[in-house]
Scaffold this motif. Sequence first.
Motif, mmCIF file in Angstrom:
data_model
loop_
_atom_site.group_PDB
_atom_site.id
_atom_site.type_symbol
_atom_site.label_atom_id
_atom_site.label_comp_id
_atom_site.label_asym_id
_atom_site.label_seq_id
_atom_site.Cartn_x
_atom_site.Cartn_y
_atom_site.Cartn_z
ATOM 1 N N ASN A 66 0.861 -1.325 0.026
ATOM 2 C CA ASN A 66 0.170 0.016 0.014
ATOM 3 C C ASN A 66 0.841 1.338 0.008
ATOM 4 N N ALA A 93 -2.478 4.140 -9.200
ATOM 5 C CA ALA A 93 -1.976 3.414 -7.929
ATOM 6 C C ALA A 93 -0.737 3.010 -8.110
ATOM 7 N N ASP A 94 -0.295 2.893 -6.739
ATOM 8 C CA ASP A 94 1.265 2.176 -6.319
ATOM 9 C C ASP A 94 2.267 3.401 -6.846
ATOM 10 N N ARG A 136 1.209 5.272 -1.652
ATOM 11 C CA ARG A 136 0.518 6.126 -2.033
ATOM 12 C C ARG A 136 1.491 7.372 -2.358
ATOM 13 N N GLU A 137 2.427 7.564 -1.655
ATOM 14 C CA GLU A 137 3.459 8.792 -1.913
ATOM 15 C C GLU A 137 4.826 8.567 -1.742
ATOM 16 N N ASN A 151 2.244 12.531 -4.436
ATOM 17 C CA ASN A 151 1.346 11.500 -4.294
ATOM 18 C C ASN A 151 1.230 10.969 -5.690
ATOM 19 N N VAL A 152 0.865 9.748 -5.777
ATOM 20 C CA VAL A 152 0.589 9.104 -6.952
ATOM 21 C C VAL A 152 -0.533 9.928 -7.811
ATOM 22 N N LYS A 153 -1.568 10.218 -7.078
ATOM 23 C CA LYS A 153 -2.907 11.092 -7.609
ATOM 24 C C LYS A 153 -2.076 12.186 -8.445
#
Length: 341
Positions: free
Chosen positions: A75, A107-108, A77-78, A98-100
């Motif tokens: 998990n 993801a990832d 995310r950053e 962040n992956v966003k």
Amino acid sequence: MQTPSKHARSRLASMSLCLLTAAAPSMAQVAPGDAAGSNPIIHDRFTADPAPLVVGDTLYLYVGHDEAQRDEMFNMREWLVYSTKDMRTWTSHAPIMNVKDFKWAKADAWASQTIEKNGKFYFYAAVEHDASHPGKAIAVAVSDQPTGPFVDARGSALVTNQMTPKGTHSWEDIDPTVFTDDDGTTWLAWGNRQCYIAKLKPNMIELDGPIQEITPPHFEEGPWLHKRGQLYYLTYASLDRSTQRDEHISYSTAPAITGPWTYRGLLTGSGKYSFTIHPGIVQFKDNWYLFLHNASLSIGDLNGAIGRRAVTAEHLQYNADGSMKPVVQTSAGVSLPPPAQ
């Protein structure tokens, strides 16, 4: 989610075995150390996939943030960055991305590396692409400062799974490493099971020519490129599936970045309690260092696991012929001086 391939099922089974055997003894040798400079170097978060960068009198260390709970595998995310001037005390900075932040990724926030060029800092990272290009991909972001903020430099992936069609599975395009040669040319290498290399254009956000495969023996993932003197080094997480349960570190050398690469054998054993391992190598203030990760850290009621790793650092030394001396992983880390030559 797509049904895992045979290779994917095999790797997931290996990872699951690691979770079940996390409390088993490791091949890594351990010696006691003090707090400052000892291993793991970060104690309040689970960190993985270390990538060092020296800027002036400061070493910046880019890591992934493991946030797996209980029986989760990964998990992430950053990405985080830490800095030091003495290899003993580390300053935590705000998360750099962040992956966003990559709108096309879903993801990832996996392994990454940052490099400085032309007064800017370029950050390369592995992520999971959205459905438009299924599979793992390599992203690139840019910043004016080593601590960010970083922003997507392309608005699209630099490398997608469709660009490496000879690979055996959908997560082969991971773990980017970047290296600028003496002539100013920058190269990108990456991979899982297959190791690829390609030249980057001067703008650092486009490939400049074909993707070539340079897979060395027992290559698993996590390549790292560096140069010392006239010798080029490709260091990586290796796995001899006939004899090894967990990844080790191996390396190859070459007279040129394009090869031919000669296998030089093991550099380290496996990380304590960890199926994965990931090298990062740098020279800092006249000393060479090898960064790795293991799964020896516990935080609260969470023990180390495949998705809860901890970054470590060790001294790295070379023989007269340019080969690297085998490194024994310790809990003392760089709190002790390097061994006598």
